[in-house]
Structure formats: structure tokens, C-alpha cells
Scaffold this motif. Sequence first.
Motif, PDB file in Angstrom:
ATOM      1  N   THR A 315       0.849  -1.209   0.000  1.00  0.00           N
ATOM      2  CA  THR A 315       0.000   0.000   0.000  1.00  0.00           C
ATOM      3  C   THR A 315       0.879   1.253   0.000  1.00  0.00           C
ATOM      4  OG1 THR A 315      -0.027  -0.256   2.395  1.00  0.00           O
ATOM      5  CG2 THR A 315      -1.956  -1.071   1.155  1.00  0.00           C
ATOM      6  N   ASP A 316       2.081   1.132   0.587  1.00  0.00           N
ATOM      7  CA  ASP A 316       3.039   2.242   0.514  1.00  0.00           C
ATOM      8  C   ASP A 316       4.443   1.648   0.640  1.00  0.00           C
ATOM      9  OD1 ASP A 316       2.074   2.422   3.717  1.00  0.00           O
ATOM     10  OD2 ASP A 316       4.251   2.498   3.370  1.00  0.00           O
ATOM     11  N   ALA A 317       5.472   2.476   0.455  1.00  0.00           N
ATOM     12  CA  ALA A 317       6.847   1.975   0.355  1.00  0.00           C
ATOM     13  C   ALA A 317       7.300   1.279   1.631  1.00  0.00           C
ATOM     14  CB  ALA A 317       7.809   3.123   0.016  1.00  0.00           C
ATOM     15  N   HIS A 318       6.642   1.596   2.756  1.00  0.00           N
ATOM     16  CA  HIS A 318       7.121   1.042   4.037  1.00  0.00           C
ATOM     17  C   HIS A 318       6.078   0.152   4.711  1.00  0.00           C
ATOM     18  CE1 HIS A 318      10.566   3.633   3.553  1.00  0.00           C
ATOM     19  NE2 HIS A 318       9.790   4.690   3.455  1.00  0.00           N
ATOM     20  N   ALA A 319       5.105  -0.320   3.908  1.00  0.00           N
ATOM     21  CA  ALA A 319       4.057  -1.192   4.477  1.00  0.00           C
ATOM     22  C   ALA A 319       4.688  -2.452   5.068  1.00  0.00           C
ATOM     23  CB  ALA A 319       3.067  -1.571   3.389  1.00  0.00           C
ATOM     24  N   LYS A 320       4.195  -2.824   6.261  1.00  0.00           N
ATOM     25  CA  LYS A 320       4.753  -4.007   6.933  1.00  0.00           C
ATOM     26  C   LYS A 320       3.891  -5.236   6.645  1.00  0.00           C
ATOM     27  CE  LYS A 320       6.822  -1.174  10.534  1.00  0.00           C
ATOM     28  NZ  LYS A 320       6.841  -0.789  11.967  1.00  0.00           N
ATOM     29  N   VAL A 321       4.510  -6.400   6.853  1.00  0.00           N
ATOM     30  CA  VAL A 321       3.784  -7.646   6.594  1.00  0.00           C
ATOM     31  C   VAL A 321       4.374  -8.755   7.461  1.00  0.00           C
ATOM     32  CG1 VAL A 321       5.294  -8.441   4.700  1.00  0.00           C
ATOM     33  CG2 VAL A 321       2.875  -9.099   4.725  1.00  0.00           C
ATOM     34  N   PRO A 322       3.563  -9.638   8.016  1.00  0.00           N
ATOM     35  CA  PRO A 322       4.142 -10.810   8.685  1.00  0.00           C
ATOM     36  C   PRO A 322       4.889 -11.642   7.644  1.00  0.00           C
ATOM     37  CG  PRO A 322       1.809 -10.568   9.216  1.00  0.00           C
ATOM     38  CD  PRO A 322       2.099  -9.624   8.092  1.00  0.00           C
ATOM     39  N   LEU A 323       6.056 -12.173   7.994  1.00  0.00           N
ATOM     40  CA  LEU A 323       6.855 -12.930   7.026  1.00  0.00           C
ATOM     41  C   LEU A 323       7.221 -14.281   7.623  1.00  0.00           C
ATOM     42  CD1 LEU A 323       8.451 -13.234   4.372  1.00  0.00           C
ATOM     43  CD2 LEU A 323      10.388 -12.088   5.500  1.00  0.00           C
TER      44      LEU A 323
END
Length: 343
Positions: A315-323
Motif C-alpha cells: 500500500t506504501d513503500a514502508h508497508a509491513k507484513v508478517p513474514l
Amino acid sequence: MAEPNPSFYPPPSHTVVGTTLEEHILEGMRGAPASTGDFTSLLNAISLAVRIIHSRVRAAGLAGLFGYTGDTNVHGEQVQKLDEFANEVLCTVIERSGRCAVLASEELAEARMCNPDAKYMVAFDPLDGSSNIDVNVSIGTIFSIFRAPDGSVSTASVLRPGRELLAAGYAVYGSATTLVLSTGQGVHEFTLDLNAGEFFLSRPNLRCPSRGKTYSINEGNFPYWTKEIQRWSQFVKSEDKTLGLPMGHRYVGSLVADAHRTLLKGGIFAYPADRKNADGKLRLLYEAQPMAFLIEQAGGLATDGVREILDIVPTDAHAKVPLILGSRDDVNVYKEFLTGKRG
Ligand code: AHG
Ligand code: MN
Ligand code: MN
């Protein structure tokens, strides 16, 4: 990007001089139509940046590059001197190459326009594992390369799903400096020859085993995890010889180091969402996507627990996500706990 030449794999055996990174890229594309050398030039620029960062990492304590700049970045994190140095080196060489239309970096609040006529876009984490800089534990650099859109390009053009990646790679500044790269035709490891100042192919066609013996997660976050993840964590530590349990625990705290070990030896790495970080801690664009591209190219899996990482659009350059990434069997067991099928 031009189709690599499949006859190149496995690489020709070199007795006196190894296969350089540039030869590997050029060989892989030999004879392909419309290969103009732009991609090779861009990768050469990234390789140069990695070698410069390598040289400073090795002497950071003497070059006054330990510690903080006193600034905080867009994530509210204290910026380490080496974070800033690595970022400036990568921005400079990538912009100077003239082959990049848009670049995005962990250390830039916004993605940046470079040459709007260029064919590629680059996202990178200039220095991954910053908390390990001052204690001499492996750190790295992570990068990924997209094709720029035909027609008009903007800073938002880089917000693409990882399925569209042309290439991804990472460097590990460890006991050796290695660069692991995929251009979509398998995963290949290059090792920096310190005297020659050149990366040579050290292990072509890396494959992630279908299951492994180690799990990698920050157990200190146990109280903040969901019940399902707590049950998975207790499962992997339980004793069951028939299931190869307990798994061994390995956690460096640098994604590049933990992911590199997991890719090579198998097992699972997880940075899940928790009560402190509703979307996890790692960033999709320049940490999760490149690692997911590489682990899938090596036969492994990468998920946020439900979706495959490469299908998720930032959604933006710094969007976080569980990995969660690693061996197919180990990641699938994690998913069964997460969806309540197990546990
Ligand atoms: P960065 O140094 O680029 O901010 O990345 C640090 C990340 C990643 O390298 C690692 O997997 C994770 O932070 C470790 O986080 P915890 O210290 O919370 O376990
Ligand atoms: Mn990082
Ligand atoms: Mn970083």
C-alpha cells in the motif's frame, strides 16, 4: 528483461578464473533479443555499492561508523551511521548508473524519481540487521528490481506485487561477503574475492530442502503472539522423534542471516504479527518481497500466514507484513496451526 540462455546452466567449469557476477548475468542472457546491457549495468552498480559497503563494514569500528547519527528515520528508528552511509552509497551508484527510473529505500521517507526514461525500478534495504552492527554479528543489504512501466512513471509505480519482480538479491557481510541473486532462473551464490575485489560464482542453483531441522523466531515475543502461534512454537519444541522434534532454535536477528541459513539448510523463519506489531515488523517492499522471490526460486515458500508474499501489493513503500519463509513442509505445518487445522 531478456530471456536467459538456458544452456548456460550449469555454468561452464572454470579452472583458473571463476565465473564473475557480470559473466553470469551476461551468459544468462546471451543471444536474447533486445538485451541492451542496461540490466547488467544496473546489477554492476549494485555490486559496486555492496563492495563499498563491505569495505566500510569491515572497518566500521576504525572508521567511526559505529553508533548513531542522532536522526530518526520514517519508522521512528534511530539511524545508525552505517545505515546512512550504505543508503547514500546505493542511492548514488544506482542514480549515477542512469538505468533506474524509481528507487525506494528503507532510509528514504518517500520513493525517489531518478531517470524517468530508464527501464528499471529498484527497492532496497541498505543495511539489514542494524542492531547487530556494533556487536560484529552478520548484517546485510537486500535489493529487488522491477521493470518500469511503459509510458509515464511515478514514485507510486514501484508499489507492485513481488510476482512482477525481475530479480532480487541480498549480500551477507559475514565471515565472508556473499551475494545471493536470482534473475528468475534459479538462485546463485557469489563470494567476494577480497584480493581481486570481484564476486565469483561459488554455489550455483541453490535449493531450499523440503524440510529442515531449525526454526528461527524471536521467542522473546511469545507473550504477544496469538494462541495459534504460541501453540505452533510449543509444537516445534515438543519431543517427538517420529516428527523430528524438537527443532533446533537459531535466531541471529538479521533477516539476511536468518533467511540465508534457512534457504541453504531448510527449516523455517518467522516474524509474525503480534500485539506490538499488528502487521509484523518487516517491510514488504524491500525485505519480504525480495526474500520471498529468492526462497520460491529455490523451491521454498513465503507467506504472511494466509497469502503468498509475492501476491501482496504494497500500500506504501514502508508497508509491513508478517513474514514466514523456508522449507515447504515446515511452512505448511505453521499454516495449519495458524488456521486451526492443527494444534
Ligand atoms: P533493519 O536493521 O533493516 O531495520 O532490519 C532489522 C529486522 C531484520 O533484519 C530482523 O529480522 C528483525 O529486524 C529483527 O527484529 P527483532 O530484533 O525485533 O527480533
Ligand atoms: Mn531490514
Ligand atoms: Mn535496514
